[in-house]
Design a protein around this motif. Structure first.
Motif, short mmCIF file in Angstrom:
data_model
loop_
_atom_site.label_atom_id
_atom_site.label_comp_id
_atom_site.label_asym_id
_atom_site.label_seq_id
_atom_site.Cartn_x
_atom_site.Cartn_y
_atom_site.Cartn_z
N TYR A 74 37.48 48.14 50.83
CA TYR A 74 37.86 48.43 49.44
C TYR A 74 38.46 47.21 48.75
CZ TYR A 74 37.27 53.07 51.37
OH TYR A 74 36.75 54.17 51.99
N GLY A 75 38.45 47.28 47.41
CA GLY A 75 39.01 46.20 46.60
C GLY A 75 37.94 45.19 46.23
N GLY A 76 38.34 43.92 46.18
CA GLY A 76 37.39 42.85 45.86
C GLY A 76 37.37 42.52 44.38
N LYS A 77 36.36 41.72 44.02
CA LYS A 77 36.17 41.29 42.63
C LYS A 77 34.71 41.49 42.26
CE LYS A 77 39.47 37.41 42.87
NZ LYS A 77 39.61 35.94 42.70
N TYR A 78 34.37 42.65 41.73
CA TYR A 78 33.02 42.95 41.28
C TYR A 78 32.96 42.70 39.78
CZ TYR A 78 32.34 45.02 45.88
OH TYR A 78 32.24 45.22 47.24
N VAL A 79 32.91 41.43 39.42
CA VAL A 79 32.98 41.04 38.01
C VAL A 79 31.95 39.94 37.74
CG1 VAL A 79 35.42 41.59 37.86
CG2 VAL A 79 34.74 39.27 38.44
N PRO A 80 31.59 39.72 36.47
CA PRO A 80 30.69 38.62 36.13
C PRO A 80 31.32 37.27 36.46
CG PRO A 80 30.90 40.17 34.31
CD PRO A 80 31.94 40.54 35.30
N GLU A 81 30.47 36.28 36.69
CA GLU A 81 30.94 34.94 37.02
C GLU A 81 31.88 34.39 35.97
OE1 GLU A 81 30.67 32.91 39.63
OE2 GLU A 81 29.75 34.56 40.74
N THR A 82 31.67 34.78 34.71
CA THR A 82 32.50 34.25 33.62
C THR A 82 33.97 34.64 33.78
OG1 THR A 82 31.90 36.21 32.31
CG2 THR A 82 30.64 34.17 31.93
N LEU A 83 34.25 35.70 34.55
CA LEU A 83 35.63 36.13 34.73
C LEU A 83 36.26 35.62 36.01
CD1 LEU A 83 35.42 39.88 33.61
CD2 LEU A 83 36.10 37.89 32.27
N MET A 84 35.47 35.05 36.90
CA MET A 84 36.01 34.64 38.19
C MET A 84 37.06 33.54 38.04
SD MET A 84 34.77 36.56 40.55
CE MET A 84 35.01 35.66 42.07
N SER A 85 36.81 32.59 37.18
CA SER A 85 37.76 31.49 37.00
C SER A 85 39.08 32.00 36.46
CB SER A 85 37.17 30.43 36.05
OG SER A 85 38.12 29.43 35.76
N CYS A 86 39.02 32.89 35.48
CA CYS A 86 40.25 33.44 34.88
C CYS A 86 41.04 34.24 35.91
CB CYS A 86 39.90 34.32 33.69
SG CYS A 86 41.32 34.93 32.79
N LEU A 87 40.36 35.05 36.71
CA LEU A 87 41.04 35.80 37.75
C LEU A 87 41.62 34.87 38.80
CD1 LEU A 87 38.58 38.80 38.17
CD2 LEU A 87 40.90 38.90 37.22
N GLY A 88 40.93 33.77 39.08
CA GLY A 88 41.45 32.79 40.02
C GLY A 88 42.74 32.15 39.52
N LYS A 89 42.79 31.84 38.23
CA LYS A 89 44.01 31.27 37.64
C LYS A 89 45.15 32.28 37.70
CE LYS A 89 41.56 28.22 34.39
NZ LYS A 89 41.26 27.97 32.96
N LEU A 90 44.84 33.53 37.42
CA LEU A 90 45.85 34.57 37.46
C LEU A 90 46.40 34.73 38.88
CD1 LEU A 90 47.40 36.86 36.08
CD2 LEU A 90 45.45 38.37 36.56
N GLU A 91 45.51 34.70 39.86
CA GLU A 91 45.95 34.82 41.25
C GLU A 91 46.84 33.65 41.65
OE1 GLU A 91 44.07 35.39 45.75
OE2 GLU A 91 42.75 35.12 44.03
N ALA A 92 46.45 32.46 41.22
CA ALA A 92 47.26 31.28 41.55
C ALA A 92 48.65 31.37 40.93
CB ALA A 92 46.55 30.01 41.07
N GLU A 93 48.71 31.83 39.68
CA GLU A 93 50.01 31.96 39.01
C GLU A 93 50.85 33.04 39.69
OE1 GLU A 93 52.86 30.79 36.30
OE2 GLU A 93 50.87 29.92 36.62
N PHE A 94 50.22 34.13 40.06
CA PHE A 94 50.92 35.21 40.76
C PHE A 94 51.50 34.72 42.08
CE2 PHE A 94 50.22 38.84 43.84
CZ PHE A 94 51.41 39.48 43.56
N ASN A 95 50.69 34.03 42.86
CA ASN A 95 51.17 33.51 44.14
C ASN A 95 52.30 32.51 43.96
OD1 ASN A 95 49.37 35.05 45.67
ND2 ASN A 95 47.76 33.48 45.57
N PHE A 96 52.25 31.76 42.87
CA PHE A 96 53.31 30.77 42.61
C PHE A 96 54.63 31.47 42.27
CE2 PHE A 96 55.81 28.18 39.69
CZ PHE A 96 55.98 27.02 40.45
N VAL A 97 54.59 32.45 41.37
CA VAL A 97 55.85 33.06 40.93
C VAL A 97 56.50 33.88 42.03
CG1 VAL A 97 55.09 33.08 38.52
CG2 VAL A 97 54.79 35.15 39.93
N LEU A 98 55.71 34.34 43.00
CA LEU A 98 56.29 35.09 44.10
C LEU A 98 57.31 34.25 44.86
CD1 LEU A 98 53.29 37.05 45.69
CD2 LEU A 98 55.16 37.96 44.31
N HIS A 99 57.14 32.92 44.84
CA HIS A 99 58.01 32.03 45.60
C HIS A 99 58.78 31.07 44.70
CE1 HIS A 99 55.95 33.56 49.14
NE2 HIS A 99 54.80 33.31 48.54
N ASP A 100 58.74 31.30 43.41
CA ASP A 100 59.44 30.43 42.46
C ASP A 100 60.83 30.98 42.19
OD1 ASP A 100 59.47 28.22 40.44
OD2 ASP A 100 59.71 29.93 39.08
#
Length: 466
Positions: A74-100
């Motif tokens: 379950y889960g994953g990213k079933y989205v168009p390629e145009t959204l992958m970069s944006c979701l990647g940036k969001l994930e990076a920001e999320f991972n950063f603030v968890l430890h900021d």
């Protein structure tokens, strides 16, 4: 006046995350070969036996849950390629603030001074007495009082955190979808505090039922855009609007569905509910809860309190879905009890769908439970047997809404009333002094008009002890 648009969920060229059968032929999947899925599908809403410990394979799977946004299949990213970069940036920001440290300090201050945390773990003495048997024995019932949060629900825990992330990322406009309106109110309030523009998408059916929350959203300065249909349609339109302005807007997910990292973000920010519950239980009786109960729509409040206890095998996790007019009526929102695996709004999970893979409408007297899917992590917990899932009807929830109001002077949200209603079936099966914690996920002022519309149909026998 709110603006209004029509959203067609099944036009996949217009719906970035909506996946109908035409675009993904395997949207309705046979999961018989997946881990423990055959057992889960066969049991449906039947009680799962948690008296036994999880097997080594199951324990390992639970420990690995969520790796890369996947929970088993379950889960994953079933989205168009145009959204992958944006979701990647969001994930990076999320991972950063968890430890900021700076972000975490600001969030802790906001949760304490703005949201009003921590919320009490309240001993419901009269409700406890109500469920004692003829020998004066029964479980001790506690309520985790998320209804006391600012804006009246657990939704603010996540809304304020994600609004802070939106501001950090330089997104001036926040878009969100809401069903019962609680997430809409919380998001509008968080955006007002942080000086962000806010647009809330809401289904026409829900706006009529939850008019008081529509007024509050507007009072807080947000724009309300009406979408023909219900929460699922509003979600599709909010995602579409975000996809049209990825650099300038932020999609503030309110529940644990959607593509990764959205489910993990919401779960993380809601997991403060369970962490507080563990600490408060230790202070109150020197141990953990024996049973934790929460309503289940798409899953944010359930995972918020479950997550802390998932690896504590001695703690039963009980989710309660909306059976509406009954599981055989076709008018319910019991996704885990009756659904099948498919892809919807960018992730794989259990869904209410027909033989052609088309997503079905959901029904519940608790508007916030009217979603045809459920979070991928809850789907995984069903398959592994770590959590138990049951259902209650509209009538049972309405009775529980009144019962808690009359016994404790606490008016629960109609969604939370589903969890409370299951106590009728749960309590007689429990040993004396079992510690039961029910997540009272929101307050029910918004539902009072709805209750009085249905009042003549209630079964007065359920209120005999009031």
């Amino acid at each position: 006046m709110a603006s209004s648009i029509k959203s067609d969920l099944f036009l996949t060229n217009k719906t970035p995350f909506g996946c109908a059968r035409q675009s993904i032929p395997s949207v309705r999947l046979d999961v018989s070969s997946a881990f423990a899925a055959a057992r889960a599908v066969k049991t449906g809403s039947k009680a799962l036996n948690l008296e036994r410990p999880l097997s080594g394979t199951e324990s390992d799977a639970v420990a690995r849950r969520g790796s890369g946004g996947k929970f088993g299949i379950y889960g994953g990213k079933y989205v168009p390629e145009t959204l992958m970069s944006c979701l990647g940036k969001l994930e990076a920001e999320f991972n950063f603030v968890l430890h900021d440290a700076e972000f975490q300090a600001e969030l802790a201050t906001a949760l304490r001074d703005y949201v009003g945390r921590e919320t009490p773990l309240y001993f419901a003495e009269r409700l406890t007495d109500h469920y004692k048997n003829e020998n004066g024995e029964g479980p001790d019932i506690y309520l985790k009082r998320e209804d006391l949060n600012h804006c009246g629900a657990h939704k603010m825990n996540n809304a304020i955190a994600q609004a802070m992330i939106a501001r950090r990322m330089g997104r001036q406009r926040v878009v969100a979808a809401t069903g019962a309106g609680q997430h809409g109110v919380a998001t509008a309030a968080a955006c007002a505090k942080l000086s962000l523009d806010c647009t809330i998408f809401m289904g026409s059916e829900d706006m009529e039922k939850q008019a008081s929350n529509v007024f509050l959203i507007k009072l807080l300065g947000a724009e309300v855009t009406q979408v023909e249909g219900s929460f699922k349609d509003a979600s599709s339109e909010a995602i579409r609007q975000w996809a049209n302005d990825l650099e300038g807007s932020y999609y503030l997910a309110g529940t644990v569905v959607g593509p990764h990292p959205c489910p993990s973000m919401v779960r993380e920010f809601q997991s403060i509910i369970g962490r507080e519950t563990r600490r408060q239980a230790m202070e109150r009786w020197g141990g953990r809860p024996d049973v934790v109960v929460a309503c289940v729509g798409s899953g944010s409040n359930a995972l918020g309190i479950f997550h802390e206890f998932i690896t504590d095998e001695g703690v039963r996790l009980v989710g309660v879905e909306a059976a509406g007019f009954g599981l055989n009526s076709g008018r319910h929102a019991a996704t885990l009890a009756t659904g099948h695996v498919g892809v919807y709004h960018g992730a794989m999970s259990y869904l209410l769908q027909d033989q052609e893979g088309q997503v079905l409408g959901a029904h519940s007297v608790g508007v916030g439970l009217q979603y045809p899917g459920v979070g991928p992590e809850l789907s995984f917990l069903k398959d592994t047997g770590r959590a138990e899932f049951y259902t209650v009807t509209d009538k049972e929830a309405l009775n529980a809404y009144q019962l808690l109001s009359r016994l404790e002077g606490i008016i629960p949200a109609m969604e939370a009333a589903h969890a409370l209603a299951y106590l009728d079936k749960l309590c007689p099966t429990l040993p004396d002094s079992t510690k039961v914690v029910v997540n009272c996920s929101g307050r029910g002022d918004k539902d009072a008009p709805l209750f009085f519309q249905h009042q003549p149909t209630l079964n007065a026998e359920n209120l005999h002890a009031v």
